[in-house]
Every structure is written in C-alpha cells, then in structure tokens.
Design a protein around this motif. Structure first.
Motif, PDB file in Angstrom:
ATOM      1  N   MET A   1       0.828  -1.208   0.000  1.00  0.00           N
ATOM      2  CA  MET A   1       0.000   0.000   0.000  1.00  0.00           C
ATOM      3  C   MET A   1       0.859   1.253   0.000  1.00  0.00           C
ATOM      4  O   MET A   1       0.606   2.220  -0.703  1.00  0.00           O
ATOM      5  N   ALA A   2       1.959   1.192   0.806  1.00  0.00           N
ATOM      6  CA  ALA A   2       2.841   2.360   0.869  1.00  0.00           C
ATOM      7  C   ALA A   2       3.535   2.590  -0.464  1.00  0.00           C
ATOM      8  O   ALA A   2       3.664   3.721  -0.942  1.00  0.00           O
ATOM      9  N   ASP A   3       3.972   1.462  -1.165  1.00  0.00           N
ATOM     10  CA  ASP A   3       4.608   1.605  -2.483  1.00  0.00           C
ATOM     11  C   ASP A   3       3.639   2.177  -3.490  1.00  0.00           C
ATOM     12  O   ASP A   3       3.981   3.024  -4.322  1.00  0.00           O
ATOM     13  N   ALA A   4       2.371   1.684  -3.475  1.00  0.00           N
ATOM     14  CA  ALA A   4       1.370   2.189  -4.405  1.00  0.00           C
ATOM     15  C   ALA A   4       1.119   3.664  -4.175  1.00  0.00           C
ATOM     16  O   ALA A   4       0.954   4.452  -5.113  1.00  0.00           O
ATOM     17  N   ALA A   5       1.056   4.053  -2.844  1.00  0.00           N
ATOM     18  CA  ALA A   5       0.807   5.459  -2.539  1.00  0.00           C
ATOM     19  C   ALA A   5       1.946   6.344  -3.012  1.00  0.00           C
ATOM     20  O   ALA A   5       1.754   7.486  -3.437  1.00  0.00           O
ATOM     21  N   ASN A   6       3.168   5.813  -2.998  1.00  0.00           N
ATOM     22  CA  ASN A   6       4.321   6.600  -3.459  1.00  0.00           C
ATOM     23  C   ASN A   6       4.574   6.474  -4.961  1.00  0.00           C
ATOM     24  O   ASN A   6       5.581   6.986  -5.479  1.00  0.00           O
ATOM     25  N   GLY A   7       3.668   5.773  -5.680  1.00  0.00           N
ATOM     26  CA  GLY A   7       3.838   5.633  -7.135  1.00  0.00           C
ATOM     27  C   GLY A   7       4.872   4.592  -7.503  1.00  0.00           C
ATOM     28  O   GLY A   7       5.363   4.566  -8.622  1.00  0.00           O
ATOM     29  N   ARG A   8       5.295   3.692  -6.605  1.00  0.00           N
ATOM     30  CA  ARG A   8       6.323   2.703  -6.898  1.00  0.00           C
ATOM     31  C   ARG A   8       5.778   1.284  -6.868  1.00  0.00           C
ATOM     32  O   ARG A   8       6.526   0.329  -6.839  1.00  0.00           O
ATOM     33  N   GLY A   9       4.459   1.097  -6.859  1.00  0.00           N
ATOM     34  CA  GLY A   9       3.885  -0.240  -6.801  1.00  0.00           C
ATOM     35  C   GLY A   9       3.452  -0.718  -8.166  1.00  0.00           C
ATOM     36  O   GLY A   9       3.712  -0.094  -9.188  1.00  0.00           O
ATOM     37  N   GLY A  10       2.739  -1.853  -8.184  1.00  0.00           N
ATOM     38  CA  GLY A  10       2.168  -2.372  -9.419  1.00  0.00           C
ATOM     39  C   GLY A  10       3.178  -3.087 -10.297  1.00  0.00           C
ATOM     40  O   GLY A  10       4.303  -3.391  -9.891  1.00  0.00           O
ATOM     41  N   PHE A  11       2.741  -3.336 -11.551  1.00  0.00           N
ATOM     42  CA  PHE A  11       3.555  -4.111 -12.500  1.00  0.00           C
ATOM     43  C   PHE A  11       4.852  -3.386 -12.879  1.00  0.00           C
ATOM     44  O   PHE A  11       5.899  -4.005 -13.067  1.00  0.00           O
ATOM     45  N   GLY A  12       4.772  -2.042 -12.986  1.00  0.00           N
ATOM     46  CA  GLY A  12       5.972  -1.272 -13.344  1.00  0.00           C
ATOM     47  C   GLY A  12       7.073  -1.434 -12.316  1.00  0.00           C
ATOM     48  O   GLY A  12       8.242  -1.617 -12.670  1.00  0.00           O
TER      49      GLY A  12
END
Length: 305
Positions: A1-12
């Motif tokens: 959740m923290a990675d997604a919030a910082n724009g560093r999550g997901g497939f990329g």
C-alpha cells in the motif's frame, strides 16, 4: 500500500526491480536474434529434410537425407565448387602478393605517405555492389577502359568477358583490388613490430637481404600471413555480389560460383529444400574454415603474450 501510494507499486515496480533489470535489458536483443537469425536457421534446416518448393502450395513431404544425397551426387554442384576453388585460390594468391608488396612500400617513410595510404585503403571501404558496377563498366566491350586499352594491341575490339579465362581473371582482379589493402594492413602490422636492433645486428654480421628476411622478418609476419589467407579464403568462398554483377555466372556457367548456384537454385528454380541442403553443406565448410581461423588467432595471441 505504501509503495502504491508513493507511485512505486504495481507491474511497473515489479518489472523495474533491480533483480530483473539485467534480464529486461537483454530481452529485446535476444528476441531480435531469435526472430532474425535462429528461427530462419532452424526453419531452413528443417526444410532441407522435406520435399518443398516455395513456389508451390503443396504440403511438404518428409524426404530424410535424400536432398543431401542428391546435392552431393550432383555433377553441377562439384563443377561449381571447382570454379569457386579456382577463383578463391587465384584471388587469395594475388591479394597476398599485392598486399605484401604494398606493406613493404608503406613500411618505409616517403613523401605524402599518409595520403597515398588513405587512397590505397579506399577500395576496402566501398560496397561490393559499387566495386562490381565499377569493374563491369571497366570491362564493357564498347566503351570500357580495359577493353579499349587491350584493343591497342590488336585490330579487333577485345572482349574481356568473352571467354571463361577472361571472365575469371576479371572477377579475380576486381576482388583482389578491393581486398589487397586488408592483407597489406596485416602484413604492415607485422613489419613494424620487428625490433630494429635485429636488423642492426644482422647488418653487423653482413647477412644477405634474403637471410635477413627469412630469419628476422618472416617469423614476425608468418602468423599474420596465415591469418590473412584464412580470413580472405573464408570471405572469397562466399563471394556472390561481384560475380553476379560482373558476369552473372557467364559466359555459360564458367564463373558460376557455389554462392551464385545456391542463389539460382533457391530463388530462380525454387528448389527450396535442395537449396537448403546445399546451404548447410556450404555452412559446414565455412564453419570448418572459421575454426581454423580462430585457432590461428589464438596461436597469434599466445605468441604475442
């Protein structure tokens, strides 16, 4: 959740993970290599065992090794190998002679040496098509420079490409003109690596010019000469462009090399399976010569070290 919030999550983020970065960088190169090289090689190798014509809609039928047997028992194939051997042998010998003489000339200093050296190296930088067109025009019987000069020695117009011997000589001269500078560079590298104190010692001993060459110069250039012979033999064995542009294999089939015959079999007669078998026989010969070339290169590296 923290990675997604910082724009560093997901497939990329998963794809750009440092653990996968190396594989990601080489994947496009491997994909292109497989599509452009490996797949066509495997496909053509498979076709060499089938009866298939690119111009026909018939389903390929399995023939086993019959295509290889047919190629190896075909008199035309062996005649083309003989023609190729004549052109390769004549061209490589001529390149060695011219290249060696040029290297001896450029091993010494003389006025405008750099400019002359640049002009001598120019043919090697031209494309095969350009060299083929140049010499086709030189040999032209009506306005060609060579035919005109040779006609001064007889009353009739001399047709260089009119006889098998003249056509082979024309191809050999064109190939030698293009690649003698390459031999010159290799021999020149060997000549400049000879320590000068050896020549000074030989002069004190009053050794003859032949003895100086045989005992001092030749040991330094022999491996480079062998390297030049192997490399030029491999390249001339595959010679196609110059032959096809200058003579198209004529007169008759007197200058039809194995590369030209392979082209005709595949793209003019559409004997796809037979041409694939012939291509792999030629490939096998080239691989053997390439291994000899690499063996010589490794020996040269050991001698230098």
């Amino acid at each position: 959740m923290a990675d997604a919030a910082n724009g560093r999550g997901g497939f990329g983020a998963w794809l750009l993970d440092p653990k996968r970065r190396g594989a990601l960088l080489v994947t496009p190169a491997i994909t292109i290599l497989f599509v452009m090289n490996i797949f066509p090689l495997l496909w053509s190798f498979g076709l060499s065992f089938f009866n298939y014509k690119a111009s026909s809609l018939r389903v390929p039928s399995f023939r086993g090794l019959s295509n290889y047997e047919r190629v190896l028992t075909d008199d035309k194939v062996w005649e083309r190998f003989q023609t190729t051997a004549i052109i390769v042998g004549s061209s490589v010998i001529l390149q060695l002679i011219i290249g060696f003489l040029l290297a001896l000339m450029f091993a010494k200093a003389f006025p405008m040496r750099r400019i002359v050296l640049m002009l001598v190296l120019t043919p090697m930088m031209l494309s095969f098509v350009s060299v083929g067109v140049f010499f086709k025009l030189f040999y032209e019987p009506t306005f060609g420079v060579v035919s005109y000069l040779l006609s001064n020695f007889s009353d009739e117009r001399f047709v260089v490409m009119g006889s098998p011997a003249g056509a082979i000589a024309g191809i050999v001269i064109a190939d030698a003109w293009m690649w003698s500078p390459f031999v010159m560079l290799l021999v020149l590298a060997g000549l400049v690596s000879v320590p000068k104190y050896l020549y000074e010692a030989a002069e004190i001993d009053r050794a003859s010019a032949w003895r100086r060459f045989w005992t001092i110069t030749f040991p330094y250039i022999k491996s480079l000469l062998l390297l030049a012979v192997l490399f030029r033999t491999i390249e001339t064995f595959k010679l196609f462009d110059i032959v096809y542009i200058i003579t198209e294999g004529g007169p008759g089939s007197s200058t039809e090399t194995i590369a030209v015959y392979l082209y005709r079999t595949a793209f003019q007669f559409f004997q796809t399976s037979q041409s694939s078998a012939l291509a792999y026989i030629v490939l096998f010969i080239v691989v053997v010569m390439t291994n000899l070339y690499l063996y010589t290169v490794n020996r040269r590296a050991e001698e230098v070290n």
